[in-house]
Write an enzyme that holds these catalytic residues in place. Structure first.
Site, PDB file in Angstrom:
ATOM      1  N   PRO A 137      72.912  -3.720  30.847  1.00 57.05           N
ATOM      2  CA  PRO A 137      72.255  -2.435  30.910  1.00 57.05           C
ATOM      3  C   PRO A 137      70.945  -2.374  30.149  1.00 57.05           C
ATOM      4  O   PRO A 137      70.800  -2.968  29.088  1.00 57.05           O
ATOM      5  CB  PRO A 137      73.252  -1.541  30.179  1.00 57.05           C
ATOM      6  CG  PRO A 137      73.820  -2.441  29.123  1.00 57.05           C
ATOM      7  CD  PRO A 137      73.635  -3.846  29.586  1.00 57.05           C
ATOM      8  N   GLU A 138      69.993  -1.617  30.681  1.00 53.87           N
ATOM      9  CA  GLU A 138      68.942  -1.101  29.833  1.00 53.87           C
ATOM     10  C   GLU A 138      69.222   0.399  29.723  1.00 53.87           C
ATOM     11  O   GLU A 138      70.222   0.878  30.259  1.00 53.87           O
ATOM     12  CB  GLU A 138      67.563  -1.435  30.409  1.00 53.87           C
ATOM     13  CG  GLU A 138      67.381  -2.946  30.505  1.00 53.87           C
ATOM     14  CD  GLU A 138      65.938  -3.430  30.603  1.00 53.87           C
ATOM     15  OE1 GLU A 138      65.028  -2.657  30.322  1.00 53.87           O
ATOM     16  OE2 GLU A 138      65.750  -4.607  30.959  1.00 53.87           O
ATOM     17  N   LYS A 145      70.389   2.509  24.200  1.00 55.06           N
ATOM     18  CA  LYS A 145      71.474   1.830  24.901  1.00 55.06           C
ATOM     19  C   LYS A 145      72.838   2.209  24.343  1.00 55.06           C
ATOM     20  O   LYS A 145      73.834   1.581  24.675  1.00 55.06           O
ATOM     21  CB  LYS A 145      71.263   0.312  24.826  1.00 55.06           C
ATOM     22  CG  LYS A 145      69.958  -0.138  25.491  1.00 55.06           C
ATOM     23  CD  LYS A 145      69.596  -1.547  25.105  1.00 55.06           C
ATOM     24  CE  LYS A 145      68.187  -1.891  25.602  1.00 55.06           C
ATOM     25  NZ  LYS A 145      67.671  -3.117  24.984  1.00 55.06           N
ATOM     26  N   ARG A 149      64.693 -14.643  23.671  1.00 54.25           N
ATOM     27  CA  ARG A 149      64.767 -13.945  24.961  1.00 54.25           C
ATOM     28  C   ARG A 149      63.677 -14.480  25.868  1.00 54.25           C
ATOM     29  O   ARG A 149      62.586 -14.821  25.407  1.00 54.25           O
ATOM     30  CB  ARG A 149      64.584 -12.432  24.785  1.00 54.25           C
ATOM     31  CG  ARG A 149      65.514 -11.787  23.763  1.00 54.25           C
ATOM     32  CD  ARG A 149      66.976 -11.982  24.097  1.00 54.25           C
ATOM     33  NE  ARG A 149      67.312 -11.497  25.417  1.00 54.25           N
ATOM     34  CZ  ARG A 149      67.598 -10.229  25.707  1.00 54.25           C
ATOM     35  NH1 ARG A 149      67.596  -9.328  24.766  1.00 54.25           N
ATOM     36  NH2 ARG A 149      67.880  -9.877  26.933  1.00 54.25           N
TER      37      ARG A 149
END
Length: 265
Positions: free
Chosen positions: A2-3, A52, A254
């Site tokens: 999810p974002e 989030k 990332r």
DNA sequence: GCTAAATGTTGAT
DNA sequence: TCAACCTTTAGCT
């Protein structure tokens, strides 16, 4: 996976399915057995998303706090719920619906004070009304860190993840390596406005689409999945605008994606 | 059918 | 800096 837009969507869905009535909670996996027992049978009064983080507010001033992390997933369905299988952390149920949570990084019972602590360390959330871009700007403007790193920092802007990071920088024409203090106020204001627009669209549609129809390889209409992004996960493919191969590198563990030509400044 | 990688964060080393 | 979380999907066989 999810974002922020996904979590806001889930907050709405929980309220729609379970709101204002008692909810049965259980933890077939056992890892959340105590918390589930504490909340079982209480009325779900409100739901909320901040970045989030998902908060389900139950009667008695108790909150269920959930952060999905990388693997976490909610599965919603109509009653009757299927027999629990595997690592089912928590199940919410009423007469008409069920919701199953698996793989979450955080699933815990919070007091109002616990909740405040989490929210206090988050930056403004572009999906929340009244979010103040100046609060984010004050951190960006005095940081030597790359803006691509700052955008992923939840203390700078809550709810932004790797997809929105990559896409919003592309659309702004900003090199992700540019130090925050070299980003102009005008650039930041435009970037923030774009974040708000993209994340709102993602909330509405349930998926992230950042490409403009004219840039989708001469196709029009709704974006096919492979046409939905400019640079995210498009390593080596031609930039949709200038045909330069999309670059990638690992930054702070990332994957970072950008177009070296369109994002030269 | 299998493997690797993924939209994230925390806590140990 | 790295393992853990332990699901889903894409890409290969």
């Amino acid at each position: 996976m999810p974002e922020g837009h996904t979590v806001h969507r889930q907050a709405r869905e929980h309220l729609a399915r379970f709101g204002r009535a008692p909810v049965r909670l259980s933890s077939p996996q056992g890892r959340f057995a105590e918390g589930a027992a504490l909340l079982d049978g209480r009325v779900l009064e409100r739901t909320d998303a901040y970045g989030k983080h998902l908060f389900l507010g139950f009667e008695g001033r108790l909150w269920l706090h959930v952060h999905l992390g990388l693997y976490g997933v909610w599965t919603f369905g109509s009653a009757p719920a299927p027999p629990p299988r595997g690592a089912l952390r928590v199940r919410l149920e009423n007469e008409s619906s069920y919701a199953d949570l698996r793989g979450a990084t955080a699933c815990e019972v919070y007091t109002p004070a616990d909740r405040k602590v989490v929210i206090a360390r988050l930056g403004p959330d572009p999906l929340r009304r009244g979010a103040d871009p100046a609060a984010a700007w004050s951190q960006v403007a005095r940081s030597r860190s790359p803006v691509g790193l700052l955008l992923m920092d939840q203390a700078v802007a809550a709810g932004v993840g790797n997809v929105f990071r990559a896409e919003v920088l592309f659309r702004a024409g900003i090199d992700p390596h540019r130090p925050g203090l070299l980003v102009t106020r005008e650039q930041w204001d435009a970037l923030w406005a774009d974040l708000v627009a993209l994340m709102r669209a993602g909330l509405r549609a349930g998926r992230i689409v950042t490409t403009r129809p004219t840039d989708r390889d001469r196709r029009s209409g709704p974006a096919r999945p492979e046409d939905a992004h400019y640079v995210y996960r498009r390593t080596g493919l031609p930039c949709r605008v200038c045909r330069t191969p999309v670059a990638t590198e690992v930054l702070a563990a990332r994957n970072l994606f950008w177009c070296p030509r369109c994002q030269a400044t």
